[in-house]
Scaffold this motif. Structure first.
Motif, PDB file in Angstrom:
ATOM      1  N   VAL A   3       0.847  -1.192   0.000  1.00 39.86           N
ATOM      2  CA  VAL A   3       0.000   0.000   0.000  1.00 39.86           C
ATOM      3  C   VAL A   3       0.888   1.249   0.000  1.00 39.86           C
ATOM      4  CG1 VAL A   3      -1.875   1.230   1.147  1.00 39.86           C
ATOM      5  CG2 VAL A   3      -1.741  -1.268   1.301  1.00 39.86           C
ATOM      6  N   ILE A   4       0.649   2.114  -0.970  1.00 38.76           N
ATOM      7  CA  ILE A   4       1.430   3.334  -1.160  1.00 38.76           C
ATOM      8  C   ILE A   4       0.521   4.546  -0.956  1.00 38.76           C
ATOM      9  CG2 ILE A   4       2.854   4.652  -2.785  1.00 38.76           C
ATOM     10  CD1 ILE A   4       4.037   1.963  -2.054  1.00 38.76           C
ATOM     11  N   ALA A   5       1.042   5.596  -0.341  1.00 35.14           N
ATOM     12  CA  ALA A   5       0.341   6.886  -0.282  1.00 35.14           C
ATOM     13  C   ALA A   5       1.048   7.865  -1.194  1.00 35.14           C
ATOM     14  CB  ALA A   5       0.307   7.429   1.135  1.00 35.14           C
ATOM     15  N   MET A   6       0.271   8.580  -2.000  1.00 39.38           N
ATOM     16  CA  MET A   6       0.806   9.638  -2.844  1.00 39.38           C
ATOM     17  C   MET A   6       0.056  10.931  -2.550  1.00 39.38           C
ATOM     18  SD  MET A   6       1.711   7.994  -6.550  1.00 39.38           S
ATOM     19  CE  MET A   6       3.139   6.906  -6.704  1.00 39.38           C
ATOM     20  N   ILE A   7       0.809  12.009  -2.388  1.00 38.25           N
ATOM     21  CA  ILE A   7       0.249  13.305  -2.028  1.00 38.25           C
ATOM     22  C   ILE A   7       0.498  14.271  -3.178  1.00 38.25           C
ATOM     23  CG2 ILE A   7       0.269  15.172  -0.338  1.00 38.25           C
ATOM     24  CD1 ILE A   7       1.584  13.180   1.636  1.00 38.25           C
ATOM     25  N   PRO A   8      -0.488  14.506  -4.042  1.00 37.38           N
ATOM     26  CA  PRO A   8      -0.295  15.485  -5.121  1.00 37.38           C
ATOM     27  C   PRO A   8      -0.177  16.884  -4.541  1.00 37.38           C
ATOM     28  CG  PRO A   8      -2.571  14.754  -5.069  1.00 37.38           C
ATOM     29  CD  PRO A   8      -1.838  13.929  -4.055  1.00 37.38           C
ATOM     30  N   ALA A   9       0.831  17.612  -4.984  1.00 36.33           N
ATOM     31  CA  ALA A   9       1.114  18.912  -4.379  1.00 36.33           C
ATOM     32  C   ALA A   9       1.423  19.930  -5.463  1.00 36.33           C
ATOM     33  CB  ALA A   9       2.285  18.799  -3.407  1.00 36.33           C
ATOM     34  N   ARG A  10       0.402  20.692  -5.821  1.00 29.89           N
ATOM     35  CA  ARG A  10       0.541  21.735  -6.825  1.00 29.89           C
ATOM     36  C   ARG A  10       0.743  23.065  -6.112  1.00 29.89           C
ATOM     37  NH1 ARG A  10      -3.683  24.723  -9.205  1.00 29.89           N
ATOM     38  NH2 ARG A  10      -3.137  25.732 -11.172  1.00 29.89           N
ATOM     39  N   LEU A  11       1.735  23.822  -6.519  1.00 24.46           N
ATOM     40  CA  LEU A  11       2.082  25.040  -5.803  1.00 24.46           C
ATOM     41  C   LEU A  11       1.071  26.152  -6.021  1.00 24.46           C
ATOM     42  CD1 LEU A  11       4.136  26.424  -3.961  1.00 24.46           C
ATOM     43  CD2 LEU A  11       5.386  27.140  -6.009  1.00 24.46           C
ATOM     44  N   GLN A  12       0.655  26.361  -7.272  1.00 23.27           N
ATOM     45  CA  GLN A  12      -0.161  27.527  -7.603  1.00 23.27           C
ATOM     46  C   GLN A  12      -1.653  27.210  -7.546  1.00 23.27           C
ATOM     47  OE1 GLN A  12       0.966  30.462  -7.695  1.00 23.27           O
ATOM     48  NE2 GLN A  12       3.149  29.982  -7.755  1.00 23.27           N
ATOM     49  N   GLY A  41       1.389   5.068   9.977  1.00 24.18           N
ATOM     50  CA  GLY A  41       1.979   3.730  10.001  1.00 24.18           C
ATOM     51  C   GLY A  41       1.302   2.734   9.076  1.00 24.18           C
ATOM     52  N   LEU A  42       0.474   3.233   8.158  1.00 20.55           N
ATOM     53  CA  LEU A  42      -0.310   2.345   7.293  1.00 20.55           C
ATOM     54  C   LEU A  42       0.385   2.010   5.981  1.00 20.55           C
ATOM     55  CD1 LEU A  42      -3.813   4.045   7.666  1.00 20.55           C
ATOM     56  CD2 LEU A  42      -3.041   1.922   8.758  1.00 20.55           C
ATOM     57  N   PHE A  43       1.411   2.786   5.617  1.00 21.13           N
ATOM     58  CA  PHE A  43       1.904   2.726   4.247  1.00 21.13           C
ATOM     59  C   PHE A  43       3.324   2.176   4.158  1.00 21.13           C
ATOM     60  CE2 PHE A  43      -1.188   6.212   4.497  1.00 21.13           C
ATOM     61  CZ  PHE A  43      -2.132   5.721   3.606  1.00 21.13           C
ATOM     62  N   ASP A  44       3.528   1.378   3.114  1.00 23.49           N
ATOM     63  CA  ASP A  44       4.870   0.878   2.844  1.00 23.49           C
ATOM     64  C   ASP A  44       5.774   2.008   2.359  1.00 23.49           C
ATOM     65  OD1 ASP A  44       4.606  -2.203   3.101  1.00 23.49           O
ATOM     66  OD2 ASP A  44       2.886  -1.624   1.889  1.00 23.49           O
ATOM     67  N   GLU A  45       5.199   2.949   1.613  1.00 20.94           N
ATOM     68  CA  GLU A  45       5.947   4.106   1.129  1.00 20.94           C
ATOM     69  C   GLU A  45       4.994   5.289   1.023  1.00 20.94           C
ATOM     70  OE1 GLU A  45       7.480   2.846  -2.633  1.00 20.94           O
ATOM     71  OE2 GLU A  45       8.652   1.213  -1.777  1.00 20.94           O
ATOM     72  N   VAL A  46       5.524   6.502   1.236  1.00 17.79           N
ATOM     73  CA  VAL A  46       4.757   7.738   1.080  1.00 17.79           C
ATOM     74  C   VAL A  46       5.554   8.678   0.188  1.00 17.79           C
ATOM     75  CG1 VAL A  46       3.715   9.726   2.242  1.00 17.79           C
ATOM     76  CG2 VAL A  46       3.705   7.484   3.365  1.00 17.79           C
ATOM     77  N   TYR A  47       4.886   9.240  -0.821  1.00 17.79           N
ATOM     78  CA  TYR A  47       5.538  10.153  -1.761  1.00 17.79           C
ATOM     79  C   TYR A  47       4.723  11.439  -1.891  1.00 17.79           C
ATOM     80  CZ  TYR A  47       8.075   6.013  -3.433  1.00 17.79           C
ATOM     81  OH  TYR A  47       8.849   4.880  -3.512  1.00 17.79           O
ATOM     82  N   GLY A  89       3.223  -1.047  -6.312  1.00 23.91           N
ATOM     83  CA  GLY A  89       2.242  -0.989  -5.241  1.00 23.91           C
ATOM     84  C   GLY A  89       0.924  -1.553  -5.726  1.00 23.91           C
ATOM     85  N   ASP A  90       0.240  -2.289  -4.863  1.00 22.02           N
ATOM     86  CA  ASP A  90      -1.047  -2.880  -5.231  1.00 22.02           C
ATOM     87  C   ASP A  90      -2.188  -1.882  -5.055  1.00 22.02           C
ATOM     88  OD1 ASP A  90      -0.013  -5.655  -5.640  1.00 22.02           O
ATOM     89  OD2 ASP A  90       0.463  -5.446  -3.511  1.00 22.02           O
ATOM     90  N   ILE A  91      -2.121  -1.125  -3.954  1.00 24.45           N
ATOM     91  CA  ILE A  91      -3.136  -0.128  -3.641  1.00 24.45           C
ATOM     92  C   ILE A  91      -2.430   1.212  -3.481  1.00 24.45           C
ATOM     93  CG2 ILE A  91      -4.965   0.587  -2.057  1.00 24.45           C
ATOM     94  CD1 ILE A  91      -5.513  -2.054  -3.571  1.00 24.45           C
ATOM     95  N   ILE A  92      -2.957   2.242  -4.143  1.00 25.19           N
ATOM     96  CA  ILE A  92      -2.368   3.569  -4.074  1.00 25.19           C
ATOM     97  C   ILE A  92      -3.437   4.541  -3.589  1.00 25.19           C
ATOM     98  CG2 ILE A  92      -1.244   5.430  -5.361  1.00 25.19           C
ATOM     99  CD1 ILE A  92      -0.290   3.201  -7.332  1.00 25.19           C
ATOM    100  N   ILE A  93      -3.125   5.245  -2.507  1.00 23.98           N
ATOM    101  CA  ILE A  93      -4.086   6.171  -1.916  1.00 23.98           C
ATOM    102  C   ILE A  93      -3.630   7.597  -2.159  1.00 23.98           C
ATOM    103  CG2 ILE A  93      -5.163   6.963   0.226  1.00 23.98           C
ATOM    104  CD1 ILE A  93      -5.224   4.165   1.216  1.00 23.98           C
ATOM    105  N   ASN A  94      -4.556   8.393  -2.677  1.00 19.64           N
ATOM    106  CA  ASN A  94      -4.328   9.802  -2.957  1.00 19.64           C
ATOM    107  C   ASN A  94      -4.726  10.602  -1.721  1.00 19.64           C
ATOM    108  OD1 ASN A  94      -4.575  12.479  -3.743  1.00 19.64           O
ATOM    109  ND2 ASN A  94      -5.623  12.044  -5.658  1.00 19.64           N
ATOM    110  N   VAL A  95      -3.729  11.112  -1.003  1.00 21.21           N
ATOM    111  CA  VAL A  95      -3.964  11.947   0.173  1.00 21.21           C
ATOM    112  C   VAL A  95      -3.792  13.403  -0.242  1.00 21.21           C
ATOM    113  CG1 VAL A  95      -3.203  12.520   2.506  1.00 21.21           C
ATOM    114  CG2 VAL A  95      -3.155  10.133   1.730  1.00 21.21           C
ATOM    115  N   GLN A  96      -4.764  14.246   0.071  1.00 19.69           N
ATOM    116  CA  GLN A  96      -4.711  15.643  -0.353  1.00 19.69           C
ATOM    117  C   GLN A  96      -3.600  16.399   0.373  1.00 19.69           C
ATOM    118  OE1 GLN A  96      -6.791  16.726  -2.899  1.00 19.69           O
ATOM    119  NE2 GLN A  96      -7.210  14.538  -2.936  1.00 19.69           N
TER     120      GLN A  96
END
Length: 245
Positions: A3-12, A41-47, A89-96
């Motif tokens: 399980v991976i967490a990805m945090i999209p981060a747009r500056l403008q 503590g839920l994620f194998d990796e966070v980006y 990653g099998d499951i990818i979660i989009n965290v704001q």
């Protein structure tokens, strides 16, 4: 299941430019969001996935992982879909990226959807909570979703759905919380799926999955999301940090 967490981060951001780099009691908004996500503590990796060198430098200065976007993107799902090509990653979660008070419990509930989906029928999962105040219901900034009998999404809209033609019927209105959890194939396919008129007019990416026949499970959560959309939101967040929330 990785399980991976990805945090999209747009500056403008249009409503509050550079909000992710604003100070929130000694740390930037994006750093607090990243650290809160890691601390579940839920994620194998966070980006953090960004097109901004400044955001990259900020996260890396705190020991975080960053993937730089190459293309221009219309929404967060497009941004993390590009990044997902570079990680397994099998499951990818989009965290704001503008939610520095991200909590463990609702994210755990999303992960459990896939753990319990033994036949692999669910492509996407997301969160909702109920609304009772009519002004909140009719506000087009609050995205509404209609659910079927299995708690799967039928349609998203900025309009109050279902329309209360019969005032005697008791109706539950659900507000969509834009944290998505994807099976890998669903996320990677998203940019290749054509945007149809419903998504184009509502400007709601969740509609695309439904229009292409994907099943989206919605999980009701009691936790209110605290996002930073305006300078006033930032001031409220500062008070929450000072109060130890």
């Amino acid at each position: 299941m990785k399980v991976i967490a990805m945090i999209p981060a747009r500056l403008q951001a249009s409503r509050f430019p550079k909000k992710l780099l604003r100070d929130l009691c000694g740390k930037t908004v994006i750093t607090r969001t990243y650290q809160a996500t890691v601390n579940t503590g839920l994620f194998d990796e966070v980006y953090v996935v960004t097109d901004s060198i400044k955001i990259r430098q900020e996260i890396e200065a705190h020991g975080g992982n960053v993937i730089m976007s190459v293309k221009e993107h219309e929404c967060g799902s497009d941004r993390i879909a590009e990044a997902a090509d570079f990680v397994s990653g099998d499951i990818i979660i989009n965290v704001q990226g503008d939610e520095p008070f991200t909590r463990k419990e609702p994210l755990q509930d999303l992960i459990n959807v896939f753990k319990n989906d033994i036949h692999g029928e669910i492509a996407v999962a997301s969160l909702v909570h109920t609304m009772e105040d009519w002004e909140e219901i009719v506000n087009p900034n609050n995205v509404k979703v209609v659910l079927d009998a299995n708690q799967c999404a039928m349609y998203f809209s900025r309009a109050p759905i279902p329309h209360p033609r019969d005032k005697e019927v008791e109706v539950t209105y659900y507000k969509h919380i834009g944290i998505y959890a994807f099976r890998r194939f669903a996320l990677l396919n998203f940019p290749n799926m054509k945007m149809h008129q419903n998504e184009a007019t509502e400007k709601l990416e969740g509609i695309r999955f439904l229009e292409h026949g994907m099943k989206m499970k919605m999980v009701e959560t009691p936790y209110k999301v605290v996002g930073i959309d305006t300078p006033e939101d930032l001031e409220k967040a500062k008070k929450m940090v000072k109060n130890g929330l």
